[in-house]
Every structure is written in structure tokens, then in C-alpha cells.
Design a protein around this motif. Structure first.
Motif, PDB file in Angstrom:
ATOM      1  N   HIS A  80      -3.637 -25.376  20.830  1.00  0.00           N
ATOM      2  CA  HIS A  80      -3.237 -25.034  22.169  1.00  0.00           C
ATOM      3  C   HIS A  80      -4.538 -24.206  22.806  1.00  0.00           C
ATOM      4  CE1 HIS A  80       0.762 -27.007  22.570  1.00  0.00           C
ATOM      5  NE2 HIS A  80       0.875 -26.388  21.356  1.00  0.00           N
ATOM      6  N   LYS A  81      -5.485 -24.839  23.292  1.00  0.00           N
ATOM      7  CA  LYS A  81      -6.603 -24.304  23.817  1.00  0.00           C
ATOM      8  C   LYS A  81      -6.510 -23.298  25.187  1.00  0.00           C
ATOM      9  CE  LYS A  81     -10.037 -26.990  21.546  1.00  0.00           C
ATOM     10  NZ  LYS A  81     -11.176 -27.906  21.821  1.00  0.00           N
ATOM     11  N   ASN A 103       6.431 -25.980  19.363  1.00  0.00           N
ATOM     12  CA  ASN A 103       5.331 -26.534  20.111  1.00  0.00           C
ATOM     13  C   ASN A 103       5.482 -26.262  21.763  1.00  0.00           C
ATOM     14  OD1 ASN A 103       2.696 -27.648  20.033  1.00  0.00           O
ATOM     15  ND2 ASN A 103       3.522 -29.571  20.651  1.00  0.00           N
ATOM     16  N   ASP A 104       6.494 -26.466  22.290  1.00  0.00           N
ATOM     17  CA  ASP A 104       6.641 -26.426  23.838  1.00  0.00           C
ATOM     18  C   ASP A 104       6.417 -25.272  24.213  1.00  0.00           C
ATOM     19  OD1 ASP A 104       7.225 -29.371  23.784  1.00  0.00           O
ATOM     20  OD2 ASP A 104       9.494 -29.157  23.635  1.00  0.00           O
ATOM     21  N   SER A 105       7.128 -24.293  23.441  1.00  0.00           N
ATOM     22  CA  SER A 105       6.818 -22.618  23.924  1.00  0.00           C
ATOM     23  C   SER A 105       5.316 -22.469  23.972  1.00  0.00           C
ATOM     24  CB  SER A 105       7.515 -21.918  23.116  1.00  0.00           C
ATOM     25  OG  SER A 105       8.925 -22.072  23.236  1.00  0.00           O
ATOM     26  N   LEU A 106       4.637 -22.668  22.983  1.00  0.00           N
ATOM     27  CA  LEU A 106       3.501 -22.533  22.875  1.00  0.00           C
ATOM     28  C   LEU A 106       2.654 -23.217  24.055  1.00  0.00           C
ATOM     29  CD1 LEU A 106       2.678 -22.894  19.086  1.00  0.00           C
ATOM     30  CD2 LEU A 106       2.696 -20.753  20.398  1.00  0.00           C
ATOM     31  N   ALA A 107       2.908 -24.414  24.430  1.00  0.00           N
ATOM     32  CA  ALA A 107       2.358 -25.211  25.440  1.00  0.00           C
ATOM     33  C   ALA A 107       2.703 -24.578  26.892  1.00  0.00           C
ATOM     34  CB  ALA A 107       2.850 -26.424  25.298  1.00  0.00           C
ATOM     35  N   ARG A 108       3.747 -24.029  27.018  1.00  0.00           N
ATOM     36  CA  ARG A 108       4.025 -23.314  28.383  1.00  0.00           C
ATOM     37  C   ARG A 108       3.264 -21.658  28.314  1.00  0.00           C
ATOM     38  NH1 ARG A 108       8.881 -25.006  26.813  1.00  0.00           N
ATOM     39  NH2 ARG A 108       9.716 -22.888  25.982  1.00  0.00           N
ATOM     40  N   HIS A 109       3.258 -21.259  27.082  1.00  0.00           N
ATOM     41  CA  HIS A 109       2.469 -19.855  27.322  1.00  0.00           C
ATOM     42  C   HIS A 109       0.988 -20.009  27.632  1.00  0.00           C
ATOM     43  CE1 HIS A 109       5.872 -17.811  24.786  1.00  0.00           C
ATOM     44  NE2 HIS A 109       6.288 -18.167  26.179  1.00  0.00           N
ATOM     45  N   ASP A 155       5.376 -13.378  22.741  1.00  0.00           N
ATOM     46  CA  ASP A 155       5.077 -14.303  23.555  1.00  0.00           C
ATOM     47  C   ASP A 155       3.753 -14.073  24.197  1.00  0.00           C
ATOM     48  OD1 ASP A 155       7.424 -15.536  23.185  1.00  0.00           O
ATOM     49  OD2 ASP A 155       8.351 -14.785  25.056  1.00  0.00           O
ATOM     50  N   GLY A 156       2.767 -15.050  24.118  1.00  0.00           N
ATOM     51  CA  GLY A 156       1.537 -14.788  24.559  1.00  0.00           C
ATOM     52  C   GLY A 156       0.528 -14.579  23.708  1.00  0.00           C
ATOM     53  N   HIS A 157       1.047 -14.608  22.348  1.00  0.00           N
ATOM     54  CA  HIS A 157      -0.081 -13.982  21.280  1.00  0.00           C
ATOM     55  C   HIS A 157      -0.915 -15.107  21.054  1.00  0.00           C
ATOM     56  CE1 HIS A 157      -0.377 -12.623  16.653  1.00  0.00           C
ATOM     57  NE2 HIS A 157      -1.431 -13.114  17.231  1.00  0.00           N
ATOM     58  N   LEU A 158      -2.687 -14.886  21.112  1.00  0.00           N
ATOM     59  CA  LEU A 158      -3.440 -15.723  21.211  1.00  0.00           C
ATOM     60  C   LEU A 158      -4.446 -15.221  20.120  1.00  0.00           C
ATOM     61  CD1 LEU A 158      -6.067 -14.823  22.814  1.00  0.00           C
ATOM     62  CD2 LEU A 158      -4.564 -15.678  24.803  1.00  0.00           C
ATOM     63  N   ASP A 209     -15.967 -20.920  25.729  1.00  0.00           N
ATOM     64  CA  ASP A 209     -17.267 -20.939  26.305  1.00  0.00           C
ATOM     65  C   ASP A 209     -18.130 -21.394  25.289  1.00  0.00           C
ATOM     66  OD1 ASP A 209     -17.566 -18.474  24.662  1.00  0.00           O
ATOM     67  OD2 ASP A 209     -17.165 -17.248  26.091  1.00  0.00           O
ATOM     68  N   ASP A 210     -19.514 -21.177  25.411  1.00  0.00           N
ATOM     69  CA  ASP A 210     -20.429 -21.592  24.252  1.00  0.00           C
ATOM     70  C   ASP A 210     -20.418 -20.894  23.161  1.00  0.00           C
ATOM     71  OD1 ASP A 210     -21.511 -19.361  25.766  1.00  0.00           O
ATOM     72  OD2 ASP A 210     -23.487 -19.874  25.450  1.00  0.00           O
ATOM     73  N   LYS A 211     -19.796 -19.524  22.795  1.00  0.00           N
ATOM     74  CA  LYS A 211     -19.804 -19.009  21.649  1.00  0.00           C
ATOM     75  C   LYS A 211     -18.602 -18.917  21.140  1.00  0.00           C
ATOM     76  CE  LYS A 211     -24.248 -16.837  21.733  1.00  0.00           C
ATOM     77  NZ  LYS A 211     -24.584 -17.358  20.405  1.00  0.00           N
ATOM     78  N   THR A 212     -17.387 -18.938  22.035  1.00  0.00           N
ATOM     79  CA  THR A 212     -16.102 -18.524  21.726  1.00  0.00           C
ATOM     80  C   THR A 212     -14.970 -19.512  21.986  1.00  0.00           C
ATOM     81  OG1 THR A 212     -15.403 -17.122  23.687  1.00  0.00           O
ATOM     82  CG2 THR A 212     -16.583 -16.076  21.793  1.00  0.00           C
ATOM     83  N   LEU A 213     -13.784 -19.375  21.373  1.00  0.00           N
ATOM     84  CA  LEU A 213     -12.632 -20.227  21.774  1.00  0.00           C
ATOM     85  C   LEU A 213     -11.403 -19.474  21.592  1.00  0.00           C
ATOM     86  CD1 LEU A 213     -11.371 -23.162  22.115  1.00  0.00           C
ATOM     87  CD2 LEU A 213     -11.308 -23.359  19.442  1.00  0.00           C
ATOM     88  N   ALA A 214     -10.569 -19.607  22.401  1.00  0.00           N
ATOM     89  CA  ALA A 214      -9.086 -18.507  22.408  1.00  0.00           C
ATOM     90  C   ALA A 214      -7.982 -19.800  22.442  1.00  0.00           C
ATOM     91  CB  ALA A 214      -9.044 -18.056  23.676  1.00  0.00           C
ATOM     92  N   ILE A 215      -7.248 -19.668  21.371  1.00  0.00           N
ATOM     93  CA  ILE A 215      -6.123 -20.637  21.263  1.00  0.00           C
ATOM     94  C   ILE A 215      -4.931 -19.698  20.919  1.00  0.00           C
ATOM     95  CG2 ILE A 215      -7.608 -22.256  20.188  1.00  0.00           C
ATOM     96  CD1 ILE A 215      -6.684 -21.470  17.406  1.00  0.00           C
ATOM     97  N   MET A 216      -3.722 -20.487  21.141  1.00  0.00           N
ATOM     98  CA  MET A 216      -2.573 -19.783  20.954  1.00  0.00           C
ATOM     99  C   MET A 216      -2.194 -19.642  19.418  1.00  0.00           C
ATOM    100  SD  MET A 216      -1.529 -19.104  23.888  1.00  0.00           S
ATOM    101  CE  MET A 216      -0.001 -18.373  23.560  1.00  0.00           C
ATOM    102  N   ASP A 217      -1.849 -18.388  19.043  1.00  0.00           N
ATOM    103  CA  ASP A 217      -1.508 -18.214  17.795  1.00  0.00           C
ATOM    104  C   ASP A 217       0.080 -19.227  17.311  1.00  0.00           C
ATOM    105  OD1 ASP A 217      -0.334 -17.245  15.152  1.00  0.00           O
ATOM    106  OD2 ASP A 217      -1.679 -15.576  15.318  1.00  0.00           O
ATOM    107  N   ILE A 218      -0.186 -19.863  16.208  1.00  0.00           N
ATOM    108  CA  ILE A 218       0.957 -20.683  16.121  1.00  0.00           C
ATOM    109  C   ILE A 218       2.336 -19.958  15.357  1.00  0.00           C
ATOM    110  CG2 ILE A 218      -0.231 -23.010  15.983  1.00  0.00           C
ATOM    111  CD1 ILE A 218       0.186 -22.791  12.978  1.00  0.00           C
TER     112      ILE A 218
END
Length: 142
Positions: free
Chosen positions: A23-24, A127-133, A42-45, A28-37
Motif C-alpha cells: 500500500h504505497k 488488507n482493507d484497514s491498511l488500504a483505508r489508512h 493505526d497509520g504505521h508506515l 519520489d525519486d529517492k524514497t518510497l513510503a508504504i504501510m507496515d503490514i
């Protein structure tokens, strides 16, 4: 003693190559932020550099600066998205430091007064919670 070599088969390298889903939240060109599975709140990335590095010991200064700029941006976003009172920022290096996935990554966890972090159980979040967050955070980022 030299550090072990970077293993390009780690889960984050596979996510960046599109071999595993995520869940991206931001990129940007140097980094990526994704949800922690396996979120501890709540909102941990996670913020990861796109360039390969094992951890704090071998990441270039340029990539570390880019990661930390994204960490700051994500900290502001999760506080706003979740109405949090603050954040916990964590980075683990090598097994003795608690590192499990050997690609540099920084945890950004929204925090609330009086609410402890959930234990790290190894159980994956719904997965649905991660998508919502993720959507809540992306909405704040515009």
C-alpha cells in the motif's frame, strides 16, 4: 569484521520491483513510503530508500538525507490524517539492534497520549484497514 552484503531478495527490494504488493502512500525519486503490514498502531508506515542499502551503516549520506526528509513529511501527514498527538520514529540496524528486514527502513508511527503501541506479534493487518489508512494519509498529502 565487514558487514554482510546487501541481499536484493529482501521484501522491500521485491516491493520496489513490483514482485510483491504494498500500500504505497508516497513516492519520489529517492524514497518510497508504504504501510507496515504488521502495524504497531493505526497509520504505521515505513520509509525506504530506493537505492540498495542494508541499514544505517552502509546507506549513503545523500540517501539518508532523502529518507529523513520523507520521514519528516510522513510524520506531519500521519499526525494530521489520524489526529495524533505525536509520532514515534524508529530505525533498527543489524540483528542486535532489532532489524529483521535488511534493507534500510524507518518506521513512522502515529501516537496518542495514553495509548501504548501494540505488540509486534508478526500477525498481518487486515488488507482493507491498511488500504483505508493509506488513503487517509494520501488525502492529507494531496
Amino acid at each position: 569484521m565487514p558487514a554482510p552484503a546487501y541481499d536484493d531478495q529482501n521484501v522491500f527490494a521485491k516491493i520496489m520491483r513490483g514482485e510483491l504488493p504494498s500500500h504505497k502512500v508516497y513516492e519520489d525519486d529517492k524514497t518510497l513510503a508504504i504501510m507496515d503490514i504488521m502495524p504497531r498502531g493505526d497509520g504505521h508506515l515505513l520509509v525506504i530508500p530506493k537505492a540498495p542499502s542494508r541499514n544505517i551503516f552502509d546507506i549513503s549520506a545523500e540517501d539518508l538525507n532523502a529518507v529523513m526528509a520523507t520521514v519528516q513529511k510522513m510524520a506531519h501527514a500521519v499526525v494530521q490524517a489520524f489526529g495524533a498527538d505525536g509520532t514515534t520514529i524508529q530505525q533498527f540496524s543489524e540483528p542486535a539492534g532489532g532489524q529483521v528486514v535488511f534493507h534500510t527502513h524507518v518506521h513512522v508511527i502515529p501516537r496518542f497520549e495514553g495509548v501504548p503501541l501494540r505488540p509486534h506479534t508478526g500477525d498481518m493487518a487486515d488488507n482493507d484497514s491498511l488500504a483505508r489508512h493509506a488513503e487517509k494519509i494520501r488525502a492529507v498529502l494531496g
